[in-house]
Scaffold this motif. Structure first.
Motif, PDB file in Angstrom:
ATOM      1  N   GLU A   1       0.826  -1.198   0.000  1.00 38.61           N
ATOM      2  CA  GLU A   1       0.000   0.000   0.000  1.00 38.61           C
ATOM      3  C   GLU A   1       0.864   1.252   0.000  1.00 38.61           C
ATOM      4  OE1 GLU A   1      -2.855  -0.073   3.125  1.00 38.61           O
ATOM      5  OE2 GLU A   1      -3.894  -1.792   2.285  1.00 38.61           O
ATOM      6  N   ALA A   2       0.431   2.240  -0.762  1.00 36.61           N
ATOM      7  CA  ALA A   2       1.058   3.556  -0.726  1.00 36.61           C
ATOM      8  C   ALA A   2       0.349   4.367   0.353  1.00 36.61           C
ATOM      9  CB  ALA A   2       0.943   4.240  -2.086  1.00 36.61           C
ATOM     10  N   TYR A   3       0.720   5.604   0.530  1.00 31.98           N
ATOM     11  CA  TYR A   3       0.098   6.431   1.556  1.00 31.98           C
ATOM     12  C   TYR A   3      -0.896   7.432   0.992  1.00 31.98           C
ATOM     13  CZ  TYR A   3       3.145   4.263   4.885  1.00 31.98           C
ATOM     14  OH  TYR A   3       3.771   3.334   5.670  1.00 31.98           O
ATOM     15  N   GLY A   4      -1.179   7.360  -0.279  1.00 32.34           N
ATOM     16  CA  GLY A   4      -2.174   8.219  -0.886  1.00 32.34           C
ATOM     17  C   GLY A   4      -3.449   7.449  -1.151  1.00 32.34           C
ATOM     18  N   ILE A   5      -4.120   7.794  -2.238  1.00 29.83           N
ATOM     19  CA  ILE A   5      -5.313   7.081  -2.680  1.00 29.83           C
ATOM     20  C   ILE A   5      -4.881   6.112  -3.769  1.00 29.83           C
ATOM     21  CG2 ILE A   5      -7.511   7.322  -3.896  1.00 29.83           C
ATOM     22  CD1 ILE A   5      -7.862  10.010  -2.454  1.00 29.83           C
ATOM     23  N   GLU A   6      -5.300   4.860  -3.630  1.00 24.89           N
ATOM     24  CA  GLU A   6      -4.920   3.836  -4.589  1.00 24.89           C
ATOM     25  C   GLU A   6      -6.135   3.210  -5.243  1.00 24.89           C
ATOM     26  OE1 GLU A   6      -1.238   1.317  -3.376  1.00 24.89           O
ATOM     27  OE2 GLU A   6      -2.544   1.546  -1.647  1.00 24.89           O
ATOM     28  N   LEU A   7      -6.063   3.046  -6.555  1.00 26.12           N
ATOM     29  CA  LEU A   7      -7.036   2.261  -7.293  1.00 26.12           C
ATOM     30  C   LEU A   7      -6.436   0.881  -7.516  1.00 26.12           C
ATOM     31  CD1 LEU A   7      -8.075   4.763 -10.116  1.00 26.12           C
ATOM     32  CD2 LEU A   7      -8.963   4.594  -7.792  1.00 26.12           C
ATOM     33  N   TRP A   8      -7.164  -0.153  -7.138  1.00 23.68           N
ATOM     34  CA  TRP A   8      -6.742  -1.540  -7.335  1.00 23.68           C
ATOM     35  C   TRP A   8      -7.553  -2.085  -8.501  1.00 23.68           C
ATOM     36  CZ3 TRP A   8      -3.059  -3.738  -3.947  1.00 23.68           C
ATOM     37  CH2 TRP A   8      -2.675  -2.910  -2.881  1.00 23.68           C
ATOM     38  N   ILE A   9      -6.864  -2.551  -9.533  1.00 24.04           N
ATOM     39  CA  ILE A   9      -7.488  -2.853 -10.815  1.00 24.04           C
ATOM     40  C   ILE A   9      -7.188  -4.288 -11.234  1.00 24.04           C
ATOM     41  CG2 ILE A   9      -7.505  -2.187 -13.265  1.00 24.04           C
ATOM     42  CD1 ILE A   9      -6.375   0.603 -12.044  1.00 24.04           C
ATOM     43  N   HIS A  10      -8.204  -4.935 -11.818  1.00 19.39           N
ATOM     44  CA  HIS A  10      -8.019  -6.252 -12.428  1.00 19.39           C
ATOM     45  C   HIS A  10      -8.617  -6.184 -13.822  1.00 19.39           C
ATOM     46  CE1 HIS A  10      -9.062 -10.756 -12.756  1.00 19.39           C
ATOM     47  NE2 HIS A  10      -7.842 -10.531 -13.191  1.00 19.39           N
ATOM     48  N   ASP A  11      -7.770  -6.364 -14.822  1.00 25.03           N
ATOM     49  CA  ASP A  11      -8.242  -6.369 -16.201  1.00 25.03           C
ATOM     50  C   ASP A  11      -7.477  -7.416 -16.992  1.00 25.03           C
ATOM     51  OD1 ASP A  11      -5.763  -5.218 -16.720  1.00 25.03           O
ATOM     52  OD2 ASP A  11      -6.562  -3.224 -17.135  1.00 25.03           O
ATOM     53  N   SER A  12      -7.558  -7.356 -18.299  1.00 27.66           N
ATOM     54  CA  SER A  12      -6.932  -8.381 -19.141  1.00 27.66           C
ATOM     55  C   SER A  12      -5.415  -8.440 -18.995  1.00 27.66           C
ATOM     56  CB  SER A  12      -7.299  -8.157 -20.608  1.00 27.66           C
ATOM     57  OG  SER A  12      -6.860  -6.886 -21.032  1.00 27.66           O
ATOM     58  N   SER A  13      -4.799  -7.368 -18.482  1.00 31.99           N
ATOM     59  CA  SER A  13      -3.343  -7.376 -18.287  1.00 31.99           C
ATOM     60  C   SER A  13      -2.944  -7.875 -16.898  1.00 31.99           C
ATOM     61  CB  SER A  13      -2.764  -5.975 -18.525  1.00 31.99           C
ATOM     62  OG  SER A  13      -3.260  -5.064 -17.568  1.00 31.99           O
ATOM     63  N   GLY A  14      -3.919  -8.188 -16.054  1.00 33.62           N
ATOM     64  CA  GLY A  14      -3.624  -8.719 -14.720  1.00 33.62           C
ATOM     65  C   GLY A  14      -4.079  -7.773 -13.630  1.00 33.62           C
ATOM     66  N   TYR A  15      -3.435  -7.896 -12.484  1.00 29.10           N
ATOM     67  CA  TYR A  15      -3.729  -7.041 -11.333  1.00 29.10           C
ATOM     68  C   TYR A  15      -2.696  -5.930 -11.269  1.00 29.10           C
ATOM     69  CZ  TYR A  15      -6.954 -10.550  -9.510  1.00 29.10           C
ATOM     70  OH  TYR A  15      -8.006 -11.408  -9.344  1.00 29.10           O
ATOM     71  N   TRP A  16      -3.139  -4.689 -11.066  1.00 27.29           N
ATOM     72  CA  TRP A  16      -2.207  -3.568 -10.968  1.00 27.29           C
ATOM     73  C   TRP A  16      -2.841  -2.439 -10.176  1.00 27.29           C
ATOM     74  CZ3 TRP A  16      -3.343   0.797 -14.264  1.00 27.29           C
ATOM     75  CH2 TRP A  16      -4.360   0.572 -15.197  1.00 27.29           C
ATOM     76  N   GLN A  17      -2.044  -1.407  -9.897  1.00 26.94           N
ATOM     77  CA  GLN A  17      -2.470  -0.289  -9.060  1.00 26.94           C
ATOM     78  C   GLN A  17      -2.147   1.038  -9.731  1.00 26.94           C
ATOM     79  OE1 GLN A  17       0.100  -2.347  -5.966  1.00 26.94           O
ATOM     80  NE2 GLN A  17      -0.937  -0.772  -4.774  1.00 26.94           N
ATOM     81  N   LEU A  18      -2.981   2.030  -9.429  1.00 28.22           N
ATOM     82  CA  LEU A  18      -2.672   3.428  -9.717  1.00 28.22           C
ATOM     83  C   LEU A  18      -2.699   4.161  -8.393  1.00 28.22           C
ATOM     84  CD1 LEU A  18      -4.872   4.263 -12.853  1.00 28.22           C
ATOM     85  CD2 LEU A  18      -2.379   4.103 -12.762  1.00 28.22           C
ATOM     86  N   CYS A  19      -1.721   5.020  -8.151  1.00 32.19           N
ATOM     87  CA  CYS A  19      -1.629   5.723  -6.872  1.00 32.19           C
ATOM     88  C   CYS A  19      -1.603   7.229  -7.089  1.00 32.19           C
ATOM     89  CB  CYS A  19      -0.348   5.321  -6.143  1.00 32.19           C
ATOM     90  SG  CYS A  19      -0.229   3.562  -5.833  1.00 32.19           S
ATOM     91  N   TYR A  20      -2.287   7.923  -6.201  1.00 33.83           N
ATOM     92  CA  TYR A  20      -2.323   9.382  -6.219  1.00 33.83           C
ATOM     93  C   TYR A  20      -2.027   9.876  -4.819  1.00 33.83           C
ATOM     94  CZ  TYR A  20      -4.732   8.228 -10.484  1.00 33.83           C
ATOM     95  OH  TYR A  20      -5.046   7.685 -11.698  1.00 33.83           O
TER      96      TYR A  20
END
Length: 82
Positions: free
Chosen positions: A9-28
């Protein structure tokens, strides 16, 4: 902001995503502001330190520090740190 590796986990806001490329995150993190990620496949949004407003599937959700939101394949169009 770059997300930490290994599902950490980061310390900002994180989007946890599952799509055709797998599991990944975007952090702000950082100062107050809004970004428009326009990503589908979001199953969770978490926050450690920031309060925010998330727009998922056209609906605004409040997110408080230490909180999380759960979704089923949501489209997130806006992330605001408030």
């Amino acid at each position: 902001m770059q997300c930490p590796g290994g599902g950490a986990e980061a310390y900002g806001i994180e989007l946890w995503i599952h799509d055709s490329s797998g599991y990944w995150q975007l952090c702000y993190a950082g100062s107050v502001g809004t970004t428009y990620p326009g990503v589908a496949g979001v199953y969770s949004v978490t926050s450690q330190w920031n309060n925010g407003i998330i727009t998922a599937n056209g609906i605004d959700y409040n997110l408080y520090a230490g909180g999380s939101l759960s979704f089923n394949n949501a489209y997130v169009s806006r992330v605001s740190i408030v």
